[in-house]
Each structure stands twice: as C-alpha cells, then as structure tokens.
Design a protein around this motif. Structure first.
Motif, PDB file in Angstrom:
ATOM      1  N   ASN A  61       0.845  -1.198   0.000  1.00 21.90           N
ATOM      2  CA  ASN A  61       0.000   0.000   0.000  1.00 21.90           C
ATOM      3  C   ASN A  61       0.876   1.242   0.000  1.00 21.90           C
ATOM      4  O   ASN A  61       1.755   1.351   0.846  1.00 21.90           O
ATOM      5  CB  ASN A  61      -0.924   0.042   1.216  1.00 21.90           C
ATOM      6  CG  ASN A  61      -1.916   1.187   1.122  1.00 21.90           C
ATOM      7  OD1 ASN A  61      -2.635   1.302   0.149  1.00 21.90           O
ATOM      8  ND2 ASN A  61      -1.904   2.064   2.110  1.00 21.90           N
ATOM      9  N   PRO A  62       0.659   2.186  -0.934  1.00 22.02           N
ATOM     10  CA  PRO A  62      -0.230   2.037  -2.085  1.00 22.02           C
ATOM     11  C   PRO A  62       0.399   1.138  -3.154  1.00 22.02           C
ATOM     12  O   PRO A  62       1.609   0.942  -3.164  1.00 22.02           O
ATOM     13  CB  PRO A  62      -0.386   3.466  -2.593  1.00 22.02           C
ATOM     14  CG  PRO A  62       0.863   4.162  -2.181  1.00 22.02           C
ATOM     15  CD  PRO A  62       1.316   3.521  -0.901  1.00 22.02           C
ATOM     16  N   LEU A  63      -0.452   0.621  -4.021  1.00 19.88           N
ATOM     17  CA  LEU A  63       0.026  -0.276  -5.073  1.00 19.88           C
ATOM     18  C   LEU A  63       0.371   0.530  -6.329  1.00 19.88           C
ATOM     19  O   LEU A  63      -0.253   1.553  -6.611  1.00 19.88           O
ATOM     20  CB  LEU A  63      -1.063  -1.308  -5.391  1.00 19.88           C
ATOM     21  CG  LEU A  63      -1.308  -2.349  -4.291  1.00 19.88           C
ATOM     22  CD1 LEU A  63      -2.633  -3.064  -4.512  1.00 19.88           C
ATOM     23  CD2 LEU A  63      -0.165  -3.360  -4.223  1.00 19.88           C
ATOM     24  N   PRO A  64       1.363   0.052  -7.092  1.00 17.49           N
ATOM     25  CA  PRO A  64       1.717   0.740  -8.334  1.00 17.49           C
ATOM     26  C   PRO A  64       0.624   0.548  -9.390  1.00 17.49           C
ATOM     27  O   PRO A  64      -0.171  -0.390  -9.292  1.00 17.49           O
ATOM     28  CB  PRO A  64       3.013   0.048  -8.757  1.00 17.49           C
ATOM     29  CG  PRO A  64       2.919  -1.317  -8.169  1.00 17.49           C
ATOM     30  CD  PRO A  64       2.159  -1.156  -6.882  1.00 17.49           C
ATOM     31  N   ASP A 105      -7.711 -11.575   1.535  1.00 16.90           N
ATOM     32  CA  ASP A 105      -8.626 -10.864   0.638  1.00 16.90           C
ATOM     33  C   ASP A 105      -8.006 -10.526  -0.722  1.00 16.90           C
ATOM     34  O   ASP A 105      -6.788 -10.541  -0.875  1.00 16.90           O
ATOM     35  CB  ASP A 105      -9.137  -9.612   1.352  1.00 16.90           C
ATOM     36  CG  ASP A 105     -10.003  -9.998   2.542  1.00 16.90           C
ATOM     37  OD1 ASP A 105     -10.475 -11.159   2.583  1.00 16.90           O
ATOM     38  OD2 ASP A 105     -10.204  -9.174   3.441  1.00 16.90           O
ATOM     39  N   GLY A 106      -8.870 -10.197  -1.671  1.00 10.48           N
ATOM     40  CA  GLY A 106      -8.425  -9.963  -3.049  1.00 10.48           C
ATOM     41  C   GLY A 106      -8.089  -8.507  -3.303  1.00 10.48           C
ATOM     42  O   GLY A 106      -8.636  -7.873  -4.212  1.00 10.48           O
ATOM     43  N   ILE A 107      -7.160  -7.973  -2.525  1.00  8.26           N
ATOM     44  CA  ILE A 107      -6.882  -6.533  -2.572  1.00  8.26           C
ATOM     45  C   ILE A 107      -6.094  -6.155  -3.833  1.00  8.26           C
ATOM     46  O   ILE A 107      -6.426  -5.178  -4.515  1.00  8.26           O
ATOM     47  CB  ILE A 107      -6.149  -6.116  -1.276  1.00  8.26           C
ATOM     48  CG1 ILE A 107      -7.168  -6.150  -0.121  1.00  8.26           C
ATOM     49  CG2 ILE A 107      -5.520  -4.737  -1.428  1.00  8.26           C
ATOM     50  CD1 ILE A 107      -6.581  -6.022   1.247  1.00  8.26           C
ATOM     51  N   ILE A 108      -5.067  -6.963  -4.150  1.00  7.21           N
ATOM     52  CA  ILE A 108      -4.283  -6.668  -5.358  1.00  7.21           C
ATOM     53  C   ILE A 108      -5.156  -6.903  -6.595  1.00  7.21           C
ATOM     54  O   ILE A 108      -5.140  -6.121  -7.549  1.00  7.21           O
ATOM     55  CB  ILE A 108      -3.021  -7.546  -5.406  1.00  7.21           C
ATOM     56  CG1 ILE A 108      -2.129  -7.267  -4.189  1.00  7.21           C
ATOM     57  CG2 ILE A 108      -2.245  -7.321  -6.702  1.00  7.21           C
ATOM     58  CD1 ILE A 108      -0.965  -8.244  -4.012  1.00  7.21           C
TER      59      ILE A 108
END
Lengths: 576, 191
Positions: A259-262, A283-286
């Motif tokens: 976090n944060p993701l590119p 969880d499916g965050i990415i």
C-alpha cells in the motif's frame, strides 16, 4: 556475518541496525518475538505497554520527540490501535516510525483471519510486506528511511509463516543517529479540525507521491522467466509458495510494497501475458486494484478463495493440475488438540464452573482452552476484554434470571489490556455481575511476557505492580476476594457465595502459571491401583497426565507436577 | 542440490523447537540455504507440534506438505502415524516409541491405535523406531529425547561430527550441554 534467524528476530535486528531508540508493544502471536528480541539490545529502550493503543501512542510520542520508534502487534491488536493509527497518518512523523502488524493466515493462534492491508488502505498509511527473514531486516531499515522521507508512519506487514520461519540473514552494524530536533508545530501535531483539514490535503498529496515511488522502487520486483506460460502477481509468504510450485513456468511480479500499489508497473507486467494470476492470501486486494486500473486479464479469488494459507500444493493443484502421492494408514488417527498443561491453575477453576453448570463469558488467553473437552466450561470468546463487558450486557438483557449463574473469566494481562474499563462499566452502570480474574502472574498464551501486574518490566527489572484487589475496589466493586484454584472446595465456595450476592463482585483466582521457572513443583502423585475403583472422577479434570489403563487411573510421572487437585477430587483416597 | 525436506513432529513441550534449530545450524554450517519453520502459541499447549527444516541450493517455501518429506522425525508414536502422509515415497521415518495419550483418548472418545510401527511397515514405509525416552533417561533426563532422536538422524546423515557438536554448543544452555552430548551419543549408537 550470516545467521539463521526467525523473521521476527530479523525484524528486531533491522530495528537495531536502523538506529531505532524507542519500542513499545503488546504481545500477540505471531508478533511477540520482535519486541522480545529487540529488548536484548541495550541501545534500544523497549517495553510492554498495557495494550496496543498505548503502545502506538507511545511510539508516536517518541517519533514526535525526534527518535526512530517502533510498535508491534498482531492483526487484531491493530484494531485496538486503529484510533491513533488513523490520525498518525495525518500528523506524520518527526523521527521515523515503523509499526509491525502480524496477520495469522490459517488462524494458527487467533480468533479471526482479518487482512490488515484494509487498515493500511483505510488509514492511508503505507505498508511494506517482506517474504523471508532477510527481507524482514532490509524492509525495516528501508521503512525507517521512507518514513522520514515521506513524513508518514510505515506499517510492515508480517504473517505467521514469515514471522516464525528461520532463514539466512546478513548481520550488519547499527547506524547511530542523533535525535532529530523537536520544534513546536501545532499545524502538524494538533489535530483539531482547522489544522487537520490542512493535513488531509497533505495526506492525499503524499499518497500520489507514494504511488509514483511504488512504480520504480526495488521493493517491487519483476522476475521474468523465458519459459513462462503465464504471469503471477503475488506478495508476502505467497511469493515463496509461488516460486516453489511454479518455478520457471511463470514470470512473477512480487509486490514488497502493498500500500499504495503501483499502477503502470502492474499494467505493463500484465500486458506481457495472456493470463495473469493474482496469488494473495486472504482478501483480493491486489486483484481488485488490477480491475480498478483496467487490468482485466487477471484471475485470483475465483480460483484460490479467501480462506487460509495458499501453500505450494494448492497452487500446483489449481494451476498445474499436479497432486503428490502419499501414504496413509487405514485407521482413524485421534486428534491431539491443545490442552491446559498439567498443573495449570486454570483447571481447578474451570472444573468448579463446569460442575456447577455456570454460563461463562470467556476471553483471550490460555484459558480459552476451558471451552474444550472435557470441561466445556466457556460459552463465549470474542476479543480482548469482551468477557467483562459482554457479561454486563448479558445480565442487563436477562437480569436476575442469569445474574446468579453467569460469570466472566479474564486473565491478569487481558484485564489490564482492556478488561478494567468493562469492570468500570459494571460498577458505574450497576449490574450484579461476577467477574473472575485468572491471575497467573504472567501473560501465558504468548509465551510468558511480563505485564503491569507482575512487578517486572520487559527487561526483567523490578517495576511498579498494579494491586488488583485495590484496583477493583477503587473502581467501585465492594466484594473482592482471592482464592487459590489448587483448592477446589475453597474455589467452589467462593464462586457460589459471590454468585448468590446481590451486588457485583470480583474473585481473583491466584496461582502462578505452572510453567514459570520460579514455580517449585511437588513430586508427582501416584495412583494406588488397589484402592482405585475406576470411578473416573479424576478424569473429569481433563488433566493430560491422567489416563485410564485396564479400568484404573494411571498418572504419567513425566508430566505430573504434583498440583494435587486430582488428590482432592479422588473420594477413595487412591491418589497420593 | 535439489531441496531436501525434514519434518520434526511431536507433542507440545517435547522440545521439537530445539531439535529443528540444531539441525538448521548444522545445515547452515554445511553451506546450504536453509529454512526452518515453527509454530508458536496455541499449538504448544500439549497439542501436535510440527516444525519443518528445508535445505538445498535455494529454498523457497518454508512449509512441507503431504508427500514432500525426505525424512520425518517423530517424538511420539501417534504423531508418527499422523504425519506418515507427509513422507515422500522412499523417505525415512524415525520415531520414538513413546506414547502420550491425546485428550480424546483420555476422555474415552477415541482409542490409541495399536501396533502402529507394524502398520506403517506394512504400508511399505521405511521406519526406524527407537526407545528415545529410555535412552534420554539414561543420559540424565527424559527431556533430552529430542536430542537422542537428533543423534539417530545424525547417524544416517553424512555430516562432519564437529558440526553437530558445534550446533549443540550453540543451541543448548552450558549447564545442560554434557547431558545433551551424552543423549546425542546414545542416539547415534541406537539401532
């Protein structure tokens, strides 16, 4: 020098090497050893706080004062510390501040399986996630630098496998840093609306800069394989499983900054392959992020689900259709669930509760084991402190119908963590509730940490000890008494009398944990086989040292510590 | 070298952590990439305890799954039976013959299986059963069963003796060192 280190030990080494000065934590599996290990370095001040909120505020205070600081906790501990976290995101830091949060995929030792990345996203606090011990150390050092560069506390997310696996670490020297100057700056550190509005603008700008940083940082790494049939995006412990299961069959984007993701980095990687799998535990965050940025050739949760760990066998089976052969015996192998230890002071207390069919509002600790066979004594377990406040609510709902047959049980450390505020509520809002504090003079479940009632601090030095009896009286509870749970009759009498009373009461069931080194044990007791009538009264205690052979009780001398409660329980005097 | 996997299993309190650290240190000194995985917390309270030791040129996953273990070392017979599925075809199972009743057996809800060693043999697995508890008591304390079994393992692995001795010195407190060295020797000499 190369050394084999637990992830948590390497994390502690990272704190030491990065010049961290102040550490405040609350123990919780699988995070505990970070703080225990860092306490071994004299250059670092380290303490156990009463709870995670206090720990995080202490670390933030130290950061504001100009020191590099740290607080560590398990995933559910971050819920307790969420209040300071979400505003520390606004204030930012002075000295670098790092927070460890250890998730427990697979629930090896926890009451839920929450994914702490949600807290990072919601609080807008950046989060790194290492995959082995070497990275634990490196990421901690990097997190301190980035914390100061971006003016943000940094979370380093651990998992049970990363925290409790040993792998090779390169040891380096400590970086000695001066304290940063402290200057009064209310616009940054006084978070009232007028100033917080300004800081919120800063937070949003910071997040944009962090996303740019995430595109190019070496924390995120692409590993291209010429033989790759597809791409995989992964993080944390799952990276190791991916590499083990897929080898060179996949190219991998390993995200060390979660976090944060590119954005562009993921778009470019995903564009190289027809199929891309997102392999992330919980969880499916990415995966959701991929869809949000228009990367739609990804699959993840529909294949792997949201529950537990994703070890190599799961990945190999789901993606390659491979399954390993194994040998099994044809018969049923009995389970071996964890149990209260021989001589555990909680056993006698729970036996008395179970025998009298009392409804028990339980809490988090070794004593949660009172819920299982053969005692089946505990009715509820929710979170730290909920035994007491839950009992109050239960009694407010059902009144005199339950007041005289319902108790709360809570350990000494858990009582200090968040139980005493519940007791204040019982006194203040007047419920006729009976609370039992299981005072075993230590924080047991997490492996013997000191707490504010034990008279010692994290380093083992003498410290102020909370007097539980006086504390309960000061809160407004008039009926406070102490019992020794090794004496069943005395314990049962106290429970019956306090339940019968028409006002709130506290029973302190006091006896140190049988595993503490200073506790002297009696010689093991033995069954006189001729006298044993095979009535199984001793078996009702659920002591792992006692079993039945040919209709008679036998006691395993290698396990028995001579606590004597089976002796009191035996009505024919067969145990001596 | 391809990654090798050794699983060490037992009952909470039997000292599997020490055993896995001992082996991990020997393998590190031998120049391998090594991972040792432990489970702490709830699992220690008299429940089944499993630790994994993996080594080779490059080790990724710290965990061992069914059908993957080159060797399983068990401190207790029922745990040996429980972990049999983890053994790779052609792998070796070294077990103590000690039996500790789990709670379902104590409460009468289940029975402790009989003739476990023979049943495992009948499945074609290579099993070495040793009375590690007696040997440990011979060395001075029942608690040293873990080191006895490491001695049994050492006699079947081709690593220099001084690596084991050095690892013992690293992992065992000085006042218990002699006792543990004796337990290790008794394990090495066991058939």
């Amino acid at each position: 020098m190369k050394k084999l280190m637990l992830g948590n030990e390497a994390f502690a080494r990272g704190l030491y090497e990065a010049g961290c000065r102040v550490v405040s934590s609350y123990p919780g599996t699988p995070s505990t050893e970070i703080t225990e290990e860092v306490a071994k370095y004299d250059e670092v001040y380290a303490e156990w706080a009463p709870n995670e909120k206090v720990a995080m505020e202490t670390a933030l205070g130290a950061s504001i004062a100009g020191a590099r600081s740290f607080c560590g906790m398990k995933h559910v501990g971050l819920n307790v510390a969420a209040d300071p976290l979400y505003t520390a995101a606004y204030t930012g830091v002075n000295g670098g501040m790092v927070i460890a949060v250890a998730d427990d995929q697979g629930m090896h030792s926890s009451q839920n399986e929450q994914d702490s990345r949600h807290h990072a996203i919601a609080s807008k606090v950046p989060m790194l996630e290492p995959s082995d011990s070497g990275e634990c150390k490196e990421f901690v050092r990097t997190a301190f630098e980035l914390s100061e560069q971006f003016d943000a506390p940094f979370i380093v997310r651990m998992s049970t496998r990363v925290a409790h696996s040993q792998s090779i670490v390169d040891i380096e020297d400590r970086q000695e840093l001066e304290l940063k100057p402290y200057e009064k700056n209310p616009q940054k550190f006084v978070m009232m609306p007028a100033y917080a509005k300004g800081r919120h603008v800063f937070v949003e700008e910071r997040t944009k800069k962090l996303i740019e940083f995430a595109e190019t940082t070496s924390l995120n790494r692409v590993e291209i394989s010429d033989k790759a049939e597809f791409g995989v995006i992964t993080n944390g412990a799952a990276y190791q499983y991916v590499k083990e299961a897929l080898g060179d069959k996949a190219s991998v984007l390993k995200l060390g900054m979660v976090n944060p993701l590119p954005v562009k980095l993921i778009q470019d990687f995903a564009a190289k392959y027809e199929k891309v799998y997102v392999i992330e535990e919980l969880d499916g965050i990415i995966e959701e992020h991929c869809r949000n940025i228009g990367v739609n050739n990804v699959q993840g949760k529909e294949i792997f689900g949201y529950i537990g760990e994703l070890p190599q066998s799961v990945i190999a089976e789901k993606l390659l259709g491979e399954k390993k052969d194994c040998i099994c015996l044809d018969e049923n192998i009995p389970m071996r669930p964890p149990v209260m230890c021989p001589g555990c002071p909680h056993r006698g207390l729970f036996y008395c509760l179970s025998k009298n069919k009392i409804t028990v509002s339980g809490d988090i600790g070794c004593y949660t084991l009172g819920a299982v066979a053969p005692l089946f004594a505990v009715d509820t377990t929710i979170c730290m402190g909920a035994s007491i406040s839950g009992l109050h609510g239960f009694n407010k709902a059902r009144g005199s119908e339950t007041e005289h047959k319902t108790v709360a049980v809570i350990g000494d450390s858990t009582f200090m963590h968040s139980g005493m505020t519940g007791l204040v509520n019982i006194a203040y809002n007047n419920s006729n509730s009976t609370v039992i504090i299981l005072d075993n003079s230590i924080t047991g479940m997490t492996g013997h940490q000191q707490n504010p009632t034990t008279g010692k601090n994290l380093k083992g030095d003498p410290a102020a000890a909370v007097n539980l009896e006086e504390l309960c009286r000061a809160i407004g509870i008039k009926r406070v008494r102490v019992v020794d749970p090794y004496h069943l009759a005395e314990t049962e009498k106290a429970i019956k009398e306090e339940l019968a009373a028409d006002e709130a009461s506290v029973i302190i069931s006091r006896r140190p944990c049988a595993l503490l080194k200073y506790v002297k044990h009696n010689p093991p007791v033995k069954v006189t086989t001729d006298k044993c009538v095979g009535c199984k009264m001793c078996m009702k205690l659920g002591c792992p040292a006692i079993s039945m052979r040919d209709g008679k009780a036998v006691i395993d001398h290698t396990q028995c510590v001579g606590c004597g409660i089976c002796q009191e329980q035996c009505k024919v005097g067969a145990i001596n | 070298m391809e990654t090798k996997s050794v699983m060490i299993v037992g009952v909470g309190g039997q000292g599997s952590l020490l055993a896995s650290r001992l082996l991990g240190n020997v393998l590190l000194a031998q120049g391998y990439d090594v991972k040792v995985s432990e489970v702490h917390g709830m699992s220690q309270r008299g429940g089944s305890v499993v630790t994994y030791v993996k080594y080779g040129d490059k080790v990724y996953s710290p965990v061992i799954e069914k059908g993957e273990a080159d060797a399983v070392i068990s401190f207790e017979l029922l745990e040996a039976a429980r972990c049999l599925p983890y053994l790779k075809k052609g792998g070796h199972l070294i077990t103590s013959t000690q039996q500790i009743d789990p709670m379902p057996v104590i409460t009468g809800a289940a029975e402790y299986p009989t003739e476990i060693v023979d049943k495992i043999k009948a499945k074609g697995a290579d099993i070495i059963a040793v009375d590690a508890l007696s040997l440990a008591e011979q060395a001075g304390t029942a608690k040293a069963s873990n080191v006895v079994l490491m001695g049994v393992l050492a006699s079947r692995m081709d690593y220099p003796e001084e690596l084991w001795q050095k690892a013992l010195e690293q992992c065992v407190p000085p006042k218990f060192l002699e006792l543990n060295k004796k337990a290790f020797e008794l394990g090495k000499a066991a058939k």
